[in-house]
Design a protein around this motif. Structure first.
Motif, short mmCIF file in Angstrom:
data_model
loop_
_atom_site.label_atom_id
_atom_site.label_comp_id
_atom_site.label_asym_id
_atom_site.label_seq_id
_atom_site.Cartn_x
_atom_site.Cartn_y
_atom_site.Cartn_z
N ARG A 36 53.26 30.11 36.92
CA ARG A 36 53.98 31.41 37.03
C ARG A 36 53.47 32.57 37.26
O ARG A 36 53.80 33.46 38.17
N LEU A 37 52.39 32.76 36.31
CA LEU A 37 51.57 34.13 36.61
C LEU A 37 50.74 34.15 37.92
O LEU A 37 50.73 35.35 38.60
N LEU A 38 50.41 33.02 38.46
CA LEU A 38 49.62 33.21 39.59
C LEU A 38 50.73 33.12 40.84
O LEU A 38 50.44 34.10 41.80
N TYR A 39 51.71 32.66 40.65
CA TYR A 39 52.78 32.91 41.89
C TYR A 39 53.30 34.00 41.81
O TYR A 39 53.65 34.75 43.06
N ALA A 40 53.72 34.86 40.55
CA ALA A 40 54.26 36.25 40.71
C ALA A 40 53.42 37.27 40.97
O ALA A 40 53.69 38.24 41.59
N ALA A 65 49.41 27.69 48.19
CA ALA A 65 50.61 27.52 48.73
C ALA A 65 50.46 26.86 50.04
O ALA A 65 51.60 26.17 50.15
N GLU A 66 49.59 26.90 50.97
CA GLU A 66 49.54 26.30 52.11
C GLU A 66 49.07 24.73 51.78
O GLU A 66 49.47 23.78 52.72
N GLY A 67 48.40 24.35 50.62
CA GLY A 67 47.95 23.04 50.38
C GLY A 67 48.73 22.12 49.80
O GLY A 67 48.41 21.24 49.50
N ASN A 68 49.91 22.76 49.32
CA ASN A 68 50.81 21.76 48.73
C ASN A 68 52.41 22.26 49.31
O ASN A 68 52.67 23.42 49.78
N CYS A 69 52.91 21.26 49.40
CA CYS A 69 54.38 21.42 50.06
C CYS A 69 55.52 20.40 49.28
O CYS A 69 55.03 19.67 48.34
N ASP A 116 55.34 29.04 49.71
CA ASP A 116 55.56 30.35 49.93
C ASP A 116 57.15 30.40 50.79
O ASP A 116 57.61 31.44 50.98
N GLY A 117 57.68 29.21 50.82
CA GLY A 117 59.18 29.04 51.34
C GLY A 117 59.19 29.01 52.78
O GLY A 117 60.05 29.16 53.50
N THR A 118 57.79 28.82 53.62
CA THR A 118 57.78 28.52 54.84
C THR A 118 58.31 27.25 55.36
O THR A 118 57.69 26.21 54.83
N LEU A 152 65.98 25.54 51.39
CA LEU A 152 64.88 26.32 50.39
C LEU A 152 65.31 26.22 48.80
O LEU A 152 64.54 26.22 47.98
N GLY A 153 66.47 26.35 48.55
CA GLY A 153 67.04 25.86 47.20
C GLY A 153 66.43 24.59 46.72
O GLY A 153 66.13 24.38 45.41
N ALA A 154 66.45 23.65 47.57
CA ALA A 154 65.99 22.18 47.02
C ALA A 154 64.41 22.51 46.78
O ALA A 154 64.01 21.79 45.80
N ALA A 155 63.70 23.27 47.71
CA ALA A 155 62.57 23.30 47.48
C ALA A 155 62.04 24.12 46.20
O ALA A 155 61.14 23.98 45.20
N ALA A 156 62.91 25.19 46.01
CA ALA A 156 62.91 25.98 44.73
C ALA A 156 62.99 25.13 43.43
O ALA A 156 62.27 25.30 42.25
N ALA A 157 64.06 24.11 43.44
CA ALA A 157 64.32 23.13 42.47
C ALA A 157 62.99 22.27 42.22
O ALA A 157 62.50 22.04 40.98
#
Length: 402
Positions: free
Chosen positions: A60-64, A119-123, A143-145, A388-393
């Motif tokens: 979370r710290l890295l993401y934020a 972010a780009e190496g995981n999906c 990243d939500g792309t 996007l919500g499914a990705a966030a979950a």
């Protein structure tokens, strides 16, 4: 792989489902009472739980905050530097985090290296099962792309064939993914519990379908399933409006569904039925609803029914319909002290007179002091919000990222 934004349609030939079509499935009062949200208790795996929590903290710290050195992560997290070093090594080994190398700093001592979420190496693989004839899916990075999309025509299938189609679409997207897939997120219509069990989904004629377990077993990837409107609201909160504020989100596209966000998190309710307002009676002498009652909110406001009425009577029905929805939402706003209301639906339907009606309906029931702090947004739906919500979950369940 197709170029981003392109859509492929994959048609899988199957024998149509021959289950009876006698009507809408619904839970009996006893069945509804039997549903209870699980209560989570602390168990004997304290060490494991603590480590998973600490991993989530680092993610979370890295993401934020973006790339950080290990000392910076130790300072931000309050964990010891050796502990942070071990956690970072584990995340790098898993491919979730990558090391950016040494960063020269204007200070005495050994230069530090920074690490960052890859972010780009995981999906994530995400599915939207809410449309009558088509299941849609996408590959979305951290990243939500939206990296890739696919559609699968299901020809009105329901029951077991519809479940097979969902698995087929997930497998197709897995094959097309060029980066590490951390999990699958699925938006389902109906009543969905916190284990991914779909207790009832009328449109798909599903009863007690273990959707998450089935897709996870058949694909080998962790899978989370949520109600489509809850995930739409989550997508709005995480990727479109990152305020994390309490909100009511209403989706009219496939009938009326609502979600309540508390601190940016969907409120599920005791029986996972929070936001199920479609069959609230608003006009006792109104049209007969398929549920057997008259004048349900869905018959007045749901896009399919509202479009039919506009075609038959004219656009003058839009403002009163919007006002009705606003009057329904006003008590919820005051009861929960909500400051944000978002209503989405087909653009040509909800914008203009309908939107004015929603605002007037809410304002007519509330004191001026409440209205002054209330933000109301009514507009066209972004179909990517559910995905996007499914990705966030998935990101929350697998990475601890919020």
């Amino acid at each position: 792989m197709t170029e981003p934004g392109e859509q492929d349609e994959v048609v899988v030939a199957r024998k149509p489902n021959d289950a009876d079509a006698r009507g809408i499935l619904s839970l009996t009062p006893d069945e509804l009472k039997a549903l209870r949200r699980s209560r989570k208790h602390s168990g004997g795996e304290a060490i494991h739980v603590t480590r998973q929590h600490n991993l989530s903290v680092i993610r979370r710290l890295l993401y934020a905050n973006g790339p950080q050195t290990r000392p910076e992560l130790a300072r931000l997290s309050g964990l010891s530097l050796p502990t942070v070093g071990g956690l970072v090594s584990e995340l790098v080994g898993a491919g979730t985090v990558h090391d950016l190398g040494v960063v020269a700093e204007a200070r005495v001592g050994k230069p530090a290296s920074r690490v960052a979420i890859d972010a780009e190496g995981n999906c994530t693989i995400v599915l939207d099962l809410t449309h009558d004839d088509t299941f849609t899916g996408a590959i979305i990075d951290l990243d939500g792309t939206v990296v890739d999309r696919a559609q699968l025509s299901i020809g009105g299938a329901h029951g077991e064939p519809a479940l097979d189609y969902a698995v087929d679409l997930a497998r197709l997207l897995i094959k097309r993914a060029s980066s590490q897939v951390i999990g699958i997120g699925v938006a389902s219509p109906g009543l969905v519990d916190d284990t991914g069990l779909v207790h009832v989904a009328d449109r798909l004629r599903w009863r007690d379908v273990p959707l998450a377990d089935t897709i996870q077993t058949r694909t080998g990837l962790p899978t989370v399933v949520g109600n489509d409107v809850n995930l739409l609201a989550l997508g709005l909160s995480r990727f479109r409006n990152r305020s994390g504020r309490d909100a009511i989100v209403v989706d009219m596209a496939n009938g009326v569904g609502a979600a309540v966000l508390e601190g940016g998190e969907p409120v599920l309710g005791e029986q996972f039925a929070a936001g199920e307002i479609a069959h609230l009676t608003v006009d006792p002498g109104g049209e007969l609803c398929p549920c057997g009652r008259r004048g349900c909110l869905d018959m007045v406001v749901g896009a399919p029914h509202l479009q039919r009425r506009v075609a038959a009577v004219g656009a003058e029905v839009l403002e009163p319909a919007g006002r009705t929805l606003g009057e329904v939402l006003a008590p919820i706003v005051i009861m929960l002290n909500i400051n944000v209301v978002v209503v989405v639906g087909p653009g040509g339907l909800v914008e203009g007179a309908f939107a004015d009606g929603v605002v007037d309906g809410i304002h007519s029931r509330l004191r001026p002091a409440i209205i002054e702090g209330l933000k109301i947004e009514v507009g066209a739906n972004d179909p990517d919000l559910v995905l996007l919500g499914a990705a966030a979950a998935v990101m929350e369940s697998q990475l601890g990222v919020r």
